[in-house]
Every structure is written in structure tokens, then in C-alpha cells.
Enzyme design. Structure first.
Site, PDB file in Angstrom:
ATOM      1  N   CYS A  57      -1.875 -86.441 -67.407  1.00  0.00           N
ATOM      2  CA  CYS A  57      -2.878 -86.104 -66.388  1.00  0.00           C
ATOM      3  C   CYS A  57      -4.199 -85.717 -67.041  1.00  0.00           C
ATOM      4  O   CYS A  57      -5.273 -86.073 -66.552  1.00  0.00           O
ATOM      5  CB  CYS A  57      -2.389 -84.961 -65.502  1.00  0.00           C
ATOM      6  SG  CYS A  57      -0.854 -85.323 -64.639  1.00  0.00           S
ATOM      7  N   ARG A  77       1.491 -90.665 -59.231  1.00  0.00           N
ATOM      8  CA  ARG A  77       0.105 -91.011 -59.593  1.00  0.00           C
ATOM      9  C   ARG A  77      -0.428 -92.043 -58.602  1.00  0.00           C
ATOM     10  O   ARG A  77      -0.452 -93.246 -58.877  1.00  0.00           O
ATOM     11  CB  ARG A  77       0.051 -91.564 -61.023  1.00  0.00           C
ATOM     12  CG  ARG A  77       0.473 -90.553 -62.042  1.00  0.00           C
ATOM     13  CD  ARG A  77       0.335 -91.054 -63.459  1.00  0.00           C
ATOM     14  NE  ARG A  77       1.072 -90.160 -64.335  1.00  0.00           N
ATOM     15  CZ  ARG A  77       0.617 -88.993 -64.777  1.00  0.00           C
ATOM     16  NH1 ARG A  77      -0.596 -88.589 -64.460  1.00  0.00           N
ATOM     17  NH2 ARG A  77       1.358 -88.229 -65.543  1.00  0.00           N
TER      18      ARG A  77
HETATM   19  C1  BEZ Z   1       1.944 -85.716 -67.851  1.00  0.00           C
HETATM   20  O1  BEZ Z   1       1.984 -85.722 -69.071  1.00  0.00           O
HETATM   21  O2  BEZ Z   1       0.889 -85.728 -67.215  1.00  0.00           O
HETATM   22  C2  BEZ Z   1       3.252 -85.730 -67.090  1.00  0.00           C
HETATM   23  C3  BEZ Z   1       4.307 -86.428 -67.629  1.00  0.00           C
HETATM   24  C4  BEZ Z   1       5.505 -86.444 -66.932  1.00  0.00           C
HETATM   25  C5  BEZ Z   1       5.630 -85.756 -65.729  1.00  0.00           C
HETATM   26  C6  BEZ Z   1       4.532 -85.100 -65.187  1.00  0.00           C
HETATM   27  C7  BEZ Z   1       3.334 -85.088 -65.864  1.00  0.00           C
END
Ligand code: BEZ
Length: 222
Positions: free
Chosen positions: A57, A134
């Protein structure tokens, strides 16, 4: 009696292309936001991320910040959203500034109550019961959903691709054309296929780059 079983009955209906975007009011890092306030004024790219203080993110937010000026030139308001609190958002944005030197210029919605997630189908329970996937909704200046994507939690989005789609939609609207695979500003566009036999027969003499009666390209005015 119908024998059709609605396997999606337990899930909220996802808004579809060319339908009005569901309206909402929410608090954000830049104050209250009402989606319908943008109608008649700006396009909106509403994008959900799973959680604050997570690495994928963070890279996406840096990407959106990098292209924020380009979205602004296309009259697009960027709006982030997750199920985190406003305090969490503010702390994360400050952390991004501190660690990466990037100022996040767009508002991020606090949707802890899940009202926006419910309207836009942002929770996909088999992926996560609590975190938004997402998702990206591209909403035009008439408040219509023009395109959307859903990616799983592990896959970061290409902000450049989202910008490309907005630009392609705006070009399609303005010039009544379509855009081919991978189209970028400056590339040739697709002329709509003729709808009658007569129009098909005259297509080759209309000054386009015509490969066959249904396949013509042209340059846009500079
Ligand atoms: C992230 O790194 O943004 C992420 C990865 C897996 C689940 C939720 C967020």
C-alpha cells in the site's frame, strides 16, 4: 418456480460500468467528503487499499502521489479509502513523508463503519473478512462509473495504467473513437466500425489508415 440459484445473494451487488456511482458522505484526512459534490465538476478515482502501514500500500500511495499532477491535469480528484481510522491515516501519511520524502496530496477516507465498502463491494470475504481489496473506481464528471478494477491484497496496482485508462476514456468521449491495446497519448485511435453495407464499402476511401472494412485507425488532432 424458478430453479435458478442466486449464488451471490449474500454479497452486496457491485456497481457496474455506466451506472451511477453510489453516493456517500465520509470523513477523510482532508475533512468531510460527499461524492456527489464532484458531479458536474470533476472526475473521481476512488481507490481502496487493505490497510495503513503496509508495504505494498505504501508503494501504491507513493505511485499515486507521483502521478497526482497528471491526474489533476485530467480534472481528476484522487480519493483513497480503507477501513482504518483517520488518526491511523494521518500517522501513516506522516510516516510516508518521513521515510520516503513524499507528501500525499489527496484525501484518504476513514471507512471504519464500512458504509462505502458496502456500497462499492470492497470487501471480498474469501480474500479478507475485514480489509478492503485493492479496488479502483473511475467515475466521470457526470457521476457515472466508467471503469473499475479489483486486485487481491498481494498485488500492487500500476498507477500509470489507471492514468492511461482515464485518458483513454476522456479521448473516447471527446472524439467518439476507441483506443487499442496499450494506447498512449499521441498514438493512433480506432475509428468506429461502419454500421451499414454502404458505409463499409466507402470506408477505404475516407482517408483513414484502413486495413479492412472494420479496422481503421487515425491520428487525433494535436
Ligand atoms: C501490503 O503490503 O500492502 C499488504 C500485503 C498483504 C495484505 C495487506 C497489505
Amino acid at each position: 418456480m424458478s430453479h435458478i440459484v442466486d449464488t451471490n445473494a449474500d454479497f452486496p451487488r457491485i456497481p457496474r460500468i455506466n451506472e451511477p456511482a453510489p453516493d456517500f458522505e465520509a470523513n477523510s484526512t482532508q475533512g468531510p467528503i460527499k461524492l456527489s459534490d464532484y458531479k458536474g465538476k470533476k472526475w473521481v478515482v476512488l481507490f481502496a487499499h487493505p490497510a495503513d502501514f503496509t508495504p505494498v500500500c505504501t508503494t501504491e500511495f507513493i505511485g499515486f502521489a507521483k502521478y497526482a499532477e497528471a491526474f489533476d491535469k485530467l480534472n481528476v480528484q484522487l480519493i483513497g479509502i480503507s477501513e482504518d481510522s483517520n488518526f491511523s491515516h494521518l500517522a501513516w501519511l506522516a510516516n510516508i513523508k518521513q521515510n520516503f520524502g513524499v507528501q500525499i496530496p489527496f484525501p484518504v477516507i476513514d471507512d471504519r463503519a464500512g458504509h462505502v465498502a458496502a456500497r462499492f463491494g470492497l470487501i471480498h470475504p474469501s480474500e479478507s473478512q475485514t480489509a478492503t481489496v485493492r479496488a479502483v473506481f473511475i467515475i466521470d464528471d457526470q457521476g457515472l462509473i466508467r471503469a473499475f478494477i479489483y486486485y487481491p491484497l498481494t498485488t500492487g496496482r500500476s498507477v500509470e495504467e489507471i492514468l492511461r485508462v482515464v485518458e483513454a476514456l476522456q479521448v473516447a468521449d471527446k472524439y467518439k473513437v476507441a483506443t487499442p491495446e496499450g494506447w498512449k497519448k499521441g498514438d493512433k485511435v480506432i475509428v468506429p466500425a461502419p454500421a451499414t453495407q454502404q458505409a463499409a464499402e466507402s470506408r477505404a476511401s475516407e482517408g483513414y489508415e484502413t486495413t479492412d472494412w472494420y479496422f481503421s485507425k487515425k491520428d487525433l488532432p494535436l
